[in-house]
Motif scaffolding. Structure first.
Motif, mmCIF file in Angstrom:
data_model
loop_
_atom_site.group_PDB
_atom_site.id
_atom_site.type_symbol
_atom_site.label_atom_id
_atom_site.label_comp_id
_atom_site.label_asym_id
_atom_site.label_seq_id
_atom_site.Cartn_x
_atom_site.Cartn_y
_atom_site.Cartn_z
ATOM 1 N N THR A 178 29.847 9.302 27.879
ATOM 2 C CA THR A 178 30.746 9.136 29.029
ATOM 3 C C THR A 178 30.547 10.276 30.017
ATOM 4 O O THR A 178 30.475 10.055 31.238
ATOM 5 C CB THR A 178 32.213 9.103 28.570
ATOM 6 N N ILE A 179 30.424 11.502 29.499
ATOM 7 C CA ILE A 179 30.220 12.665 30.361
ATOM 8 C C ILE A 179 28.855 12.589 31.042
ATOM 9 O O ILE A 179 28.725 12.886 32.235
ATOM 10 C CB ILE A 179 30.350 13.966 29.548
ATOM 11 N N ALA A 180 27.841 12.162 30.300
ATOM 12 C CA ALA A 180 26.498 12.047 30.877
ATOM 13 C C ALA A 180 26.477 11.040 32.018
ATOM 14 O O ALA A 180 25.850 11.267 33.055
ATOM 15 C CB ALA A 180 25.502 11.644 29.785
ATOM 16 N N ARG A 181 27.159 9.922 31.833
ATOM 17 C CA ARG A 181 27.224 8.918 32.902
ATOM 18 C C ARG A 181 27.974 9.462 34.108
ATOM 19 O O ARG A 181 27.581 9.223 35.257
ATOM 20 C CB ARG A 181 27.912 7.658 32.375
ATOM 21 N N ALA A 182 29.054 10.219 33.852
ATOM 22 C CA ALA A 182 29.829 10.809 34.940
ATOM 23 C C ALA A 182 28.993 11.814 35.720
ATOM 24 O O ALA A 182 29.055 11.864 36.952
ATOM 25 C CB ALA A 182 31.082 11.485 34.384
ATOM 26 N N VAL A 183 28.198 12.611 35.019
ATOM 27 C CA VAL A 183 27.320 13.590 35.684
ATOM 28 C C VAL A 183 26.319 12.869 36.581
ATOM 29 O O VAL A 183 26.070 13.288 37.713
ATOM 30 C CB VAL A 183 26.599 14.467 34.646
ATOM 31 N N ALA A 187 27.377 -0.178 39.898
ATOM 32 C CA ALA A 187 28.290 0.188 40.988
ATOM 33 C C ALA A 187 29.719 0.324 40.472
ATOM 34 O O ALA A 187 30.445 1.249 40.851
ATOM 35 C CB ALA A 187 28.225 -0.859 42.097
ATOM 36 N N ASP A 188 30.119 -0.572 39.578
ATOM 37 C CA ASP A 188 31.474 -0.548 39.040
ATOM 38 C C ASP A 188 31.716 0.708 38.208
ATOM 39 O O ASP A 188 32.759 1.368 38.326
ATOM 40 C CB ASP A 188 31.705 -1.795 38.181
ATOM 41 N N SER A 189 30.746 1.078 37.362
ATOM 42 C CA SER A 189 30.916 2.256 36.513
ATOM 43 C C SER A 189 30.887 3.534 37.342
ATOM 44 O O SER A 189 31.650 4.474 37.085
ATOM 45 C CB SER A 189 29.831 2.305 35.432
ATOM 46 N N TYR A 190 30.020 3.590 38.365
ATOM 47 C CA TYR A 190 29.984 4.758 39.253
ATOM 48 C C TYR A 190 31.320 4.914 39.984
ATOM 49 O O TYR A 190 31.828 6.023 40.140
ATOM 50 C CB TYR A 190 28.851 4.622 40.267
ATOM 51 N N GLU A 191 31.864 3.797 40.417
ATOM 52 C CA GLU A 191 33.141 3.859 41.140
ATOM 53 C C GLU A 191 34.252 4.393 40.238
ATOM 54 O O GLU A 191 35.063 5.228 40.658
ATOM 55 C CB GLU A 191 33.510 2.476 41.680
#
Length: 296
Positions: free
Chosen positions: A71-76, A25-29
């Motif tokens: 980092t980009i993959a997680r953001a996607v 949840a923290d990383s998505y936020e």
């Protein structure tokens, strides 16, 4: 009209209600706040007007900013999940992130300590103070179980069974039982008898480990602690709590542990995450062969 930041806040609240782990949840936020920052800078007055082309432009912007593929993959992943949520709740009529693709991320082999380096690190707390006894217990338990630092600092007293030698780990709605051995048990017994009463003054405090003020320890605080002991041990390279987690898994596999058992203890959802340690084992076997075979 609801702003993008308000929609993100509602989505994160929904994730937490679903029992998603704090770290996820923290990383998505964080990722979605970066998305909101970008579109605010691009002067989008209504996030419902964002198109697939706009999202692709955002990904290209991240690449120009030299963000790592991981980092980009997680953001996607965060963006796709967010817009799927907006579509399901009726906040948007169409989902512009349906065909958004993440860059391919090669699974890198994590940095681990040798068994000798691990033993040297774990010997650094001298056991002469309550803090030192606590630190030794935390390090021993971390290496004995391979749990995440976020799980370590959230452990409650009732999560530990010294008699049966296991801890109960909770990550969101998921729970798993992880065993530990005699060395970690002895460190925990010393901590509970000699150090915890001196550190924890509030009888209502249920946390197993606390900071020196008797409050919940932060992840950053424990990371700093690990780096200090690694420096004192003369260990080269960047050492983090995750280094001990990876070392735990790699050492088990090197000694013949079943990958499914490692997957279960590490709390991975699928086996592929644990297979990287098998690859590391193959590398070490090749190194041993090259160094020791007479014809090599």
């Amino acid at each position: 009209m609801e702003t993008m930041r308000e929609a993100i806040a509602e989505y994160i609240t929904d994730l937490k209600l679903q029992g998603v782990s704090f770290n996820t949840a923290d990383s998505y936020e964080r990722d979605l706040r970066r998305l909101a920052d970008y579109f605010e800078n691009e002067k989008f007055s209504d996030f419902r007007l964002i198109t697939e082309t706009d999202l692709h432009a955002y990904i290209r912007w991240m690449e120009k900013e030299k963000k790592r593929p991981s980092t980009i993959a997680r953001a996607v992943a965060a963006v796709k999940a967010f817009f799927r949520y907006l579509e399901q709740t009726g906040a948007t009529k169409q989902n512009p992130a349906v065909y958004l693709k993440a860059p391919r991320v090669e699974k890198s082999i994590p940095h681990i300590l040798t068994p000798e380096e691990t033993a040297l690190l774990l010997r650094q707390p001298d056991g002469k103070s309550a803090k030192s006894i606590r630190d030794r217990a935390m390090l021993e338990l971390l290496y004995a179980t391979g749990i995440r630092v976020s799980e370590l600092i959230q452990l409650k007293m009732q999560d530990v069974s010294l008699t049966m030698e296991y801890i109960l780990c909770s990550q969101g709605t998921r729970e798993r039982v992880v065993p530990f051995g005699r060395t970690a048990k002895k460190a925990l017994e010393d901590y509970l008898k000699q150090a915890r009463p001196a550190l924890v003054k509030d009888p209502e405090c249920g946390l197993l480990f606390t900071n020196l003020s008797g409050q919940k320890m932060s992840r950053q605080g424990f990371w700093k602690l690990v780096r200090q002991y690694a420096k004192a041990a003369g260990i080269q390279g960047e050492i983090t709590p995750h280094t001990l987690r990876h070392s735990f898994a790699a050492h088990l596999v090197n000694n013949g542990a079943d990958l499914y058992a490692v997957q279960e203890m590490m709390g991975y959802k699928d086996l592929s995450a644990a297979q990287v340690y098998a690859k590391m084992h193959h590398v070490s076997v090749r190194e041993v062969y090259t160094k020791t075979h007479p014809r090599e």
